[in-house]
Structures are given as structure tokens and as C-alpha cells.
Design a protein around this motif. Structure first.
Motif, mmCIF file in Angstrom:
data_model
loop_
_atom_site.group_PDB
_atom_site.id
_atom_site.type_symbol
_atom_site.label_atom_id
_atom_site.label_comp_id
_atom_site.label_asym_id
_atom_site.label_seq_id
_atom_site.Cartn_x
_atom_site.Cartn_y
_atom_site.Cartn_z
ATOM 1 N N LEU A 88 -29.071 75.467 99.266
ATOM 2 C CA LEU A 88 -30.192 74.924 98.497
ATOM 3 C C LEU A 88 -30.676 75.950 97.486
ATOM 4 N N LYS A 89 -30.843 77.192 97.928
ATOM 5 C CA LYS A 89 -31.324 78.237 97.032
ATOM 6 C C LYS A 89 -30.343 78.469 95.886
ATOM 7 N N ALA A 90 -29.056 78.373 96.173
ATOM 8 C CA ALA A 90 -28.044 78.582 95.127
ATOM 9 C C ALA A 90 -28.143 77.511 94.048
ATOM 10 N N LEU A 91 -28.277 76.255 94.477
ATOM 11 C CA LEU A 91 -28.370 75.160 93.511
ATOM 12 C C LEU A 91 -29.686 75.210 92.747
ATOM 13 N N GLN A 92 -30.769 75.470 93.445
ATOM 14 C CA GLN A 92 -32.059 75.603 92.760
ATOM 15 C C GLN A 92 -32.000 76.726 91.729
ATOM 16 N N GLY A 93 -31.369 77.838 92.096
ATOM 17 C CA GLY A 93 -31.280 78.970 91.184
ATOM 18 C C GLY A 93 -30.578 78.618 89.886
ATOM 19 N N LEU A 94 -29.502 77.845 89.979
ATOM 20 C CA LEU A 94 -28.780 77.432 88.781
ATOM 21 C C LEU A 94 -29.644 76.535 87.893
ATOM 22 N N ILE A 95 -30.346 75.607 88.537
ATOM 23 C CA ILE A 95 -31.201 74.682 87.786
ATOM 24 C C ILE A 95 -32.366 75.420 87.138
ATOM 25 N N TRP A 96 -32.978 76.323 87.874
ATOM 26 C CA TRP A 96 -34.101 77.089 87.317
ATOM 27 C C TRP A 96 -33.630 78.002 86.192
#
Length: 240
Positions: A88-96
Motif C-alpha cells: 500500500l505504501k509503495a503504491l501511495q508513494g508513486l501516486i503522491w
């Protein structure tokens, strides 16, 4: 409240320490939530996305070929529970990261944060970050702020992937090694979460609690840790 410590390195938490909790739980989460599915669909060949989706399926017990809708449902559930899950953190990081690059996201800090971070760096202290948010997300959050681009302030970034869980002693030992091996007592950790401070002290670090008014841990029991209401109340002696 005030605290005096001696250190070579200052390692900071983000949520509740540098920024209001609402910056993450409202601004960033609300930005990422509707974009998770479209991002997964638009980047099927990105190894970070592919690996994250596979990890979600495995951790959630989904079929190996489970569709995006099923994966996103799991991710949304983890967000609702504020679970510190690596995929989750990896995907959120890309989006942010994309949101900050587009100028759609801007980070705001408590008023005492940026002046003191700059002053500490100017005095020769090394600054690093340890947050449950991914390193990519951390770096992005410092790139576009109400105080400009703050990325040059920090020498290192750590998350639960490259260091470990924030409430375990071994994570802080790994960070010290990543900083070049300073003596443990030469590192001070600033966080609003007492259990994280406990883990840092168990590794030999100094620690100062942030009890910021209106934040979730404002009235927490910090035990023997020195506690302040903001960075203005911290006096750091720079040691060689």
C-alpha cells in the motif's frame, strides 16, 4: 516543557511530528484513494506496481489472478484501518510523487518545524527521516511545500522496508548503520508516538516526544522521555 540533548544526527518522524495528522489521513489519503485503481491499470509493466499488486493478493489471500477491483478493495480496507502495509505504501508513494510533481499536492508543516530544521542543519547536525510512508513518498512530500523544496535538508530517508517496523529496536540499529555508524547516543529521534521512542532508546538513542496540541498523541503517556510541544522547545548541542 523543554528538552536538552547532545547529538550528531536528528532523525524525525513525519506524521504528527512535522505535519498535522490530517495532512496524511485527510489530504494525502483522499488524494490516493480514487487513484489506486486507475494507477494500477495504467502501469501494468511497472515492476513496483506489479510487485505491490502481487503482494496484496498474497497477503489478502486473493487468487493470483484477482482483478484490480478486488485488489483496490483490500487497499481501501487497509487505508481505513491505517495499516502500515508495504505494498500500500509503495503504491501511495508513486501516486503522491506524481501529485507533487504536478503541483496538485503541497505539504504544510507546523510553524516551528522548518526554521528549526534549517537552523539545526546550519549548525552542522545531520538530518534524516524515519516514517512509515515509503521513501519515494517522503522525498515527494518534501519537494513541494509551503516553504519551498526541502529535499536538500535531509541526508537520508528510512521507511519500514529499508529499516523495519517503527516500534522495534532493530530498526533503529539498522538506521544508525545506514547513517555511517555514529555512536547510538549521538542520534536523537523526534516522534509523537511513545512506543517508537521506546524502541529508539532501547537501541541506545536519545529520544524526545512531541505532544502537539490537537494531535492524537497530545495527551499520551510518554513515560520517562522528555516531552515538548514543538521544536522551539528543543535545545540540541552538536557533538563531534
Amino acid at each position: 516543557m523543554s528538552a536538552s540533548v547532545a547529538a550528531r544526527w536528528v532523525v524525525v518522524d513525519i506524521e504528527g511530528t512535522l505535519t498535522p495528522t490530517s495532512q496524511v489521513h485527510v489530504v494525502l489519503y483522499d488524494y490516493a484513494r480514487p487513484r489506486l485503481g486507475p494507477w494500477i491499470e495504467a502501469h501494468p509493466d511497472d515492476p513496483v506496481v506489479r510487485d505491490a499488486v502481487a503482494e496484496v493478493r498474497a497477503e489478502a489471500g486473493l487468487a493470483p489472478d484477482a482483478g484490480t477491483a478486488e485488489v483496490v478493495a483490500v487497499l481501501h480496507g487497509w487505508m481505513d484501518a491505517d495499516r502500515k502495509a508495504a505494498p500500500l505504501k509503495a503504491l501511495q508513494g508513486l501516486i503522491w510523487q506524481d501529485g507533487y510533481a504536478r503541483g496538485e499536492l503541497v505539504t504544510d508543516y507546523f510553524g516551528d518545524v522548518v526554521p528549526n530544521l534549517r537552523a539545526w542543519k546550519d549548525r552542522g547536525l545531520g538530518l534524516a527521516v524515519f516514517s512509515s510512508g515509503s521513501v519515494a513518498g517522503q522525498v515527494a512530500s518534501f519537494s513541494n511545500t509551503t516553504s519551498g523544496d526541502l529535499r536538500p535538508l535531509f541526508a537520508a530517508h528510512f521507511d519500514t522496508v529499508n529499516a523495519g517496523p517503527k516500534r522495534e529496536r532493530a530498526s533503529y540499529e539498522a538506521i544508525a548503520a545506514g547513517l555511517g555508524g555514529p555512536r547510538p547516543e549521538q542520534v536523537v529521534f523526534l516522534s509523537d508516538v511513545p512506543a517508537e521512542l521506546d524502541a529508539a532508546v532501547a537501541a541506545g538513542w536519545r529520544a524526545v516526544g512531541l505532544a502537539r496540541a490537537g494531535e492524537p498523541f497530545a495527551d499520551a503517556d510518554f513515560g520517562a522521555h522528555p516531552v515538548v510541544g514543538g521544536f522551539d522547545e528543543i535545545d540540541i548541542e552538536v557533538v563531534a
